[in-house]
Design a protein around this motif. Structure first.
Motif, mmCIF file in Angstrom:
data_model
loop_
_atom_site.group_PDB
_atom_site.id
_atom_site.type_symbol
_atom_site.label_atom_id
_atom_site.label_comp_id
_atom_site.label_asym_id
_atom_site.label_seq_id
_atom_site.Cartn_x
_atom_site.Cartn_y
_atom_site.Cartn_z
ATOM 1 N N SER A 63 0.819 -1.213 0.000
ATOM 2 C CA SER A 63 0.000 0.000 0.000
ATOM 3 C C SER A 63 0.852 1.263 0.000
ATOM 4 C CB SER A 63 -0.925 0.009 1.220
ATOM 5 O OG SER A 63 -0.166 -0.030 2.420
ATOM 6 N N SER A 64 2.090 1.151 0.493
ATOM 7 C CA SER A 64 2.986 2.306 0.570
ATOM 8 C C SER A 64 3.806 2.528 -0.704
ATOM 9 C CB SER A 64 3.945 2.136 1.758
ATOM 10 O OG SER A 64 4.684 0.929 1.625
ATOM 11 N N ASP A 65 3.720 1.599 -1.662
ATOM 12 C CA ASP A 65 4.496 1.713 -2.900
ATOM 13 C C ASP A 65 3.985 2.840 -3.790
ATOM 14 O OD1 ASP A 65 6.177 -0.365 -2.280
ATOM 15 O OD2 ASP A 65 5.069 -1.871 -3.417
ATOM 16 N N SER A 66 4.910 3.486 -4.489
ATOM 17 C CA SER A 66 4.537 4.489 -5.489
ATOM 18 C C SER A 66 3.861 3.771 -6.651
ATOM 19 C CB SER A 66 5.787 5.213 -5.988
ATOM 20 O OG SER A 66 5.499 5.964 -7.150
ATOM 21 N N PRO A 67 2.656 4.190 -7.050
ATOM 22 C CA PRO A 67 1.894 3.473 -8.084
ATOM 23 C C PRO A 67 2.647 3.210 -9.379
ATOM 24 C CG PRO A 67 0.486 5.057 -7.013
ATOM 25 C CD PRO A 67 1.869 5.301 -6.478
ATOM 26 N N VAL A 68 3.178 4.245 -10.007
ATOM 27 C CA VAL A 68 3.847 4.075 -11.298
ATOM 28 C C VAL A 68 5.101 3.221 -11.153
ATOM 29 C CG1 VAL A 68 4.975 5.255 -13.214
ATOM 30 C CG2 VAL A 68 2.941 6.262 -12.178
ATOM 31 N N THR A 69 5.894 3.503 -10.128
ATOM 32 C CA THR A 69 7.123 2.741 -9.895
ATOM 33 C C THR A 69 6.816 1.270 -9.637
ATOM 34 O OG1 THR A 69 8.186 4.700 -8.951
ATOM 35 C CG2 THR A 69 9.208 2.570 -8.481
ATOM 36 N N ALA A 70 5.784 1.013 -8.842
ATOM 37 C CA ALA A 70 5.422 -0.367 -8.505
ATOM 38 C C ALA A 70 5.002 -1.160 -9.738
ATOM 39 C CB ALA A 70 4.301 -0.365 -7.476
ATOM 40 N N ILE A 71 4.177 -0.546 -10.585
ATOM 41 C CA ILE A 71 3.708 -1.248 -11.781
ATOM 42 C C ILE A 71 4.862 -1.543 -12.734
ATOM 43 C CG2 ILE A 71 2.310 -0.997 -13.871
ATOM 44 C CD1 ILE A 71 0.672 -1.681 -11.385
ATOM 45 N N ARG A 72 5.807 -0.617 -12.846
ATOM 46 C CA ARG A 72 6.918 -0.787 -13.789
ATOM 47 C C ARG A 72 8.003 -1.724 -13.264
ATOM 48 N NH1 ARG A 72 7.323 5.507 -15.964
ATOM 49 N NH2 ARG A 72 5.650 5.321 -17.504
ATOM 50 N N ARG A 73 8.226 -1.716 -11.959
ATOM 51 C CA ARG A 73 9.315 -2.520 -11.400
ATOM 52 C C ARG A 73 8.868 -3.876 -10.858
ATOM 53 N NH1 ARG A 73 13.047 1.966 -8.169
ATOM 54 N NH2 ARG A 73 13.593 3.217 -10.017
ATOM 55 N N LYS A 74 7.654 -3.957 -10.360
ATOM 56 C CA LYS A 74 7.168 -5.219 -9.798
ATOM 57 C C LYS A 74 6.298 -5.940 -10.824
ATOM 58 C CE LYS A 74 7.442 -4.000 -4.889
ATOM 59 N NZ LYS A 74 6.707 -3.976 -3.594
#
Length: 329
Positions: A63-74
């Protein structure tokens, strides 16, 4: 129909997600469910695997992850893999109780927008005193909106309420500081003019204080205002129930009175309970993506699946696409 669910998203995942999925396949014979997440954690709670399959992954979006960063990296997270099931045609829809921003970002980047819809919107059902509820659109996907976006929200919301909630001519209202036609900001004034000419049952401006009275079936607003309304309604309901519980258990006589009134309080709670309304649809995407409440329990997940099933049966996304083409948006 096949529904992919992010089994690791939400405060009570995967237990409540799994229980909700099992309840859904038991109730609806025409659905298959794909649970995406940690297989061993899922199987701890999966006592019946009828029409339920698992895609294993150890990665999840917090829940604390940055949305754009999370989608691109995870890229191997349970949420991304669930959305990809839809994109690649192996599932018809996706549900997640996880990070809202990440789900919206993933929906736009992976599934894609409907041509003509610039800004997909978050649209939860909120309770009313009548128990019918109303659709709030947008509830936080877009902080800055244009008048054309609000027009699209009104159109999409009206279609959803017709097809899924079976309201023949849904009343669409524009959230404003007054009911007069010329009230509000430049945004709401321009949006008012567009909505007035749209092929919907537009009832004009509505005020926040009247929303729980059921003044409209669809309430249109920018994401900033919508999110304030959403959090205010949720917070007020929780605070009121907490206050009532404290007061009604404060003395012996109050406890006696509470016992007599228990059936009435139960009915009120059911009317105001978010778990009964399903999730928030991300309208404007190429396929149904549903955001379940972060604290979803089994009932909330079951109702989110029910909502998704209805959207698929009634071809809500296809209808929205057709209306966009018809109006040359």
């Amino acid at each position: 129909m096949r529904i992919a669910i992010d089994a690791m998203g939400g405060d009570h995942a995967p237990k409540e997600v799994v229980k909700g999925a099992m309840a859904a396949v038991k109730e609806y014979e025409n659905i298959d469910i794909v649970l995406v997440g940690n297989e061993s954690a899922i199987k701890e709670h999966l006592t019946d695997q009828t029409r339920i399959t698992i895609i294993h992954t150890d990665e999840k979006i917090e829940s604390s992850d940055s949305p754009v960063t999370a989608i691109r990296r995870k890229k191997n997270s349970s949420m991304v893999l669930a959305i990809k099931e839809v994109k690649e045609g192996r599932a018809d829809a996706c549900i997640s109780a996880g990070n809202t921003g990440a789900l919206m970002t993933g929906g736009v980047l992976i599934v894609g927008r409907i041509k003509g819809i610039e800004r997909p919107a978050l649209a939860p059902m909120l309770p009313t005193f009548t128990g019918d509820g109303f659709l709030l659109i947008d509830a936080g996907a877009n902080m800055d909106s244009k008048p054309e976006h609000l027009l699209h929200y009104g159109l999409m919301g009206s279609i959803y309420m017709q097809k899924v909630r079976n309201i023949e001519s849904p009343r669409v209202g524009l959230l404003n500081v007054g009911t007069e036609d010329d009230k509000g900001t430049e945004l709401t004034k321009q949006a008012f003019a567009l909505l007035k000419e749209a092929p919907i049952n537009f009832v004009g401006n509505v005020e926040a204080r009247d929303l729980l009275e059921g003044v409209a079936d669809v309430v249109v607003c920018d994401g900033f205002s919508g999110n304030v309304v959403l959090k205010t309604v949720e917070g007020t309901a929780l605070s009121l129930f907490s206050l009532l519980k404290k007061e009604l258990t404060s003395t012996f006589f109050n406890k006696l009175a509470a016992g007599a009134l228990k059936p009435s309080f139960k009915k009120i709670k059911e009317k105001m309970d978010y778990t009964e309304y399903g999730g928030a649809g991300l309208f404007g995407l190429q396929a149904p993506i549903i955001k379940a409440h972060g604290s979803s329990n089994e009932t909330a997940i079951l109702n989110s699946i029910r909502q998704t099933r209805l959207m698929l049966e009634e071809k809500v996304v296809e209808t929205i696409k057709a209306e966009v083409i018809k109006r040359e948006i």
